[in-house]
Design an enzyme around this catalytic site. Structure first.
Site, PDB file in Angstrom:
ATOM      1  N   CYS A 145       0.841  -1.199   0.000  1.00  0.00           N
ATOM      2  CA  CYS A 145       0.000   0.000   0.000  1.00  0.00           C
ATOM      3  C   CYS A 145       0.878   1.251   0.000  1.00  0.00           C
ATOM      4  CB  CYS A 145      -0.963  -0.051   1.181  1.00  0.00           C
ATOM      5  SG  CYS A 145      -2.203   1.276   1.223  1.00  0.00           S
ATOM      6  N   LEU A 146       0.703   2.133   0.954  1.00  0.00           N
ATOM      7  CA  LEU A 146       1.505   3.354   1.034  1.00  0.00           C
ATOM      8  C   LEU A 146       2.983   3.035   1.209  1.00  0.00           C
ATOM      9  CD1 LEU A 146       1.860   6.395   1.288  1.00  0.00           C
ATOM     10  CD2 LEU A 146       0.997   6.252   3.631  1.00  0.00           C
TER      11      LEU A 146
END
Length: 617
Positions: free
Chosen positions: A351-352
């Site tokens: 994800c991030l």
């Protein structure tokens, strides 16, 4: 303590990347050369009057961080263009008349139907809509209720889409808002209009409602006192989940680095560094022993390191993206180089964390830093032009409102993030739970993934503002305008083999957005599309039923493959993608060797896994 990062050198012209076993750390730095006509940095957040900040923070609190101005602008854009589209309005009038005719015909069919010959529905619900699947909804008057509701949904979908002149963002906002408002009035949400709940109430003599009232009171008390949801106590961190043996070998103001103990006689010489997102706690990748990706990798003969991010508070308000890069990724890489010297690292980001890894890898490629053997991205976006439904909450008005609220607290709270995700999946996360737990009186069984999801984190104000503005609003990374060490980085500079995973039903990082890495870089790339969503698609151990994935290799330097073309070409495989990734890592690694020590003289063990940062609330 940390060791100094090896100096970087100016990148040389592109050449074939050496095999992992041949790659070495960069030589001593040479004088840097100024880049001609460097692109301007993305615009920063405007300076704000303190009175404006206080007022807008109050507005944010009153509106659950939803900008009323952004909503008003979207509504005006839609209404004004609809008013100027007489043909569209005529179509909507005709559609309403058609719906009245269909529901009238259906009512007539219902009147003459029998249990063995039910009336044919006048509208079928969407494939993923399970609200009216129970046979009880086929009885009068509930059949008329739910069919009328579905027709109303169809009409509003037509009314809020396909209007010339409305900006795509405003169209999505209005359409989404209409769906949320309609969901409030779904007949399935109320005792008197839900036949399944009524049947259960009669059968239990109302005990379900008593149990539901108890569940509601318990949830309210837990919310007020900050306790986890019911059942989460069975999944304690370090006791039931996050129990893969390891040691904390580094602690910085933003993260702890965990090195996991080997379980095989020999290991691959290249260690694996996992960079989770700091919007979540790392142990989603180390849940119970049967579904821990970290435990699985260790069992496959890899030396695994994982970053455990600090849960930031007001003290970390000034921490930005550069801090997560330097005190997070590069500090971890330096420590691994000290513990496993002379070996390139397989880096994986979720994800991030994957976006941060891509930024770091681009900076390393720019500067000739050859310490990575490969890059793996799990549900990580590098191009933010089509970020999915999260874009509904990201425009200048929304970001400005969030910034005003974060200026008071120093962070974005877990509740604010949870509210946005609940709206995106309102039926799954709100309405179905209310019906099941408060009307049916039945607690949904808690599992480790649900307990992890409730163990939420915060985001530092400065970092979150930079992330939203530079990546979401300005798409600086994919356009070569993102700055690291004051100079822009480009994903076209990447030279490490890459493995990229998207999930079919991802509402956070849609797989078509994740797939865009194909046209941003020409490196060797294996793209995998797996069943499941943003979390369940990654927590995907072998042996689970009904799991499958598609995978296709794009050799280095080959042409771009568009998403629809990729979907048609990629072969389907049954089961989990974990063995596929493990085999890919092994193919890009050297022959097994003796396991490295746990820690090093410069990085002694500071404590047992899972460490202390993951326990912070």
């Amino acid at each position: 303590m940390t060791t100094p990062r090896p100096p970087r050198r100016k990148a040389s012209p592109k050449a074939a990347s050496p095999k992992p076993s041949q790659r070495t750390a960069p030589p001593a730095a040479k004088p840097s050369v100024a880049l001609p006509s460097a692109p301007p940095p993305p615009p920063a957040a405007p300076c704000r009057n303190p009175l404006d900040l206080r007022f807008q923070a109050a507005v944010a609190r009153a509106t659950l961080s939803i900008s009323p101005v952004s909503l008003l602008l979207a509504t005006v854009d839609w209404a004004a263009h609809l008013a100027g589209s007489p043909g569209k309005r005529l179509e909507l009038v005709n559609l309403a008349q058609e719906h009245l005719r269909r529901i009238a015909e259906y009512a007539g069919s219902v009147a003459f139907s029998s249990p063995g010959f039910p009336a044919l529905r006048c509208i079928a619900p969407p494939a993923r809509d399970k609200r009216f699947a129970d046979p009880a909804w086929e009885r009068w008057p509930f059949n008329l209720m739910h069919q009328s509701f579905l027709l109303t949904e169809e009409w509003w979908q037509a009314a809020t889409t396909g209007i010339a002149g409305v900006s795509p963002h405003h169209e999505h906002v209005v359409s989404f808002t209409a769906r949320q408002l309609l969901d409030i009035f779904s007949p399935g949400n109320y005792l008197a209009t839900n036949p399944v709940v009524l049947q259960h109430t009669l059968a239990s003599a109302g005990l379900n409602l008593a149990h539901g009232l108890g569940n509601l009171a318990d949830d309210a008390a837990r919310l007020l006192t900050g306790q986890p949801p019911a059942g989460a106590e069975a999944f304690a961190v370090g006791r039931d989940v996050a129990i893969t043996p390891g040691k904390v070998v580094l602690r910085t103001p933003l993260m702890e680095l965990i090195q996991y103990a080997p379980t095989t006689g020999k290991v691959r010489p290249e260690p694996v560094l996992i960079v989770p997102a700091w919007i979540m706690k790392y142990y989603i990748l180390d849940l119970s022993p049967h579904n821990s990706l970290i435990k699985y990798l260790v069992g496959q003969g890899f030396t695994v390191f994982c970053i455990s991010w600090k849960n930031p508070g007001s003290e970390e308000a000034g921490m930005g993206m550069d801090d997560y890069l330097q005190l997070g990724f590069f500090a971890a890489l330096d420590a691994i180089n000290a513990i496993v010297p002379g070996r390139p690292v397989h880096a994986a980001g979720y994800c991030l964390g994957g976006t941060l890894l891509a930024i770091a890898n681009a900076a390393m490629a720019r500067d000739g830093d050859a310490r990575l053997a490969s890059m793996t991205l799990f549900c990580a976006q590098t191009d933010f032009t089509e970020p999915g439904e999260l874009a509904l909450f990201i425009d200048e008005g929304e970001v400005s409102l969030l910034e005003a609220q974060m200026a008071e607290t120093g962070y974005l709270s877990a509740g604010q993030m949870a509210g946005a995700f609940q709206l995106l999946r309102s039926y799954d996360l709100m309405w179905s739970r209310m019906v099941g737990e408060y009307l049916m009186g039945e607690r949904a069984p808690m599992n480790d993934l649900m307990a992890w999801n409730a163990d939420a984190t915060r985001l530092p104000a400065r970092m979150h503002s930079q992330y939203l503005r530079q990546l979401f609003l300005n798409d600086a990374l994919s356009e070569g305008r993102y700055l690291v060490d004051g100079r822009p980085v480009s994903l076209s500079d990447l030279d490490t083999p890459s493995y990229c995973v998207g999930t079919v039903t991802d509402h956070v990082a849609p797989w078509r957005s994740v797939h865009k890495l194909h046209y941003l870089t020409s490196v060797e790339l294996r793209f995998v599309l797996t069943s499941g969503g943003h979390n369940a698609g990654i927590v995907n151990p072998p042996g689970q039923p009904r799991r499958h994935f598609q995978a296709l290799d794009r050799p280095a330097g080959e042409n771009y493959i568009a998403p629809d073309e990729w979907l048609a070409l990629a072969p389907r495989h049954e089961g989990s993608w974990w063995p596929d990734w493990s085999a890919w890592l092994a193919a890009h690694s050297g022959a097994p060797v003796a396991a490295p020590p746990m820690g090093a003289a410069s990085h002694p063990a500071l404590g047992d896994a899972p460490g202390t940062y993951v326990l912070e609330k």
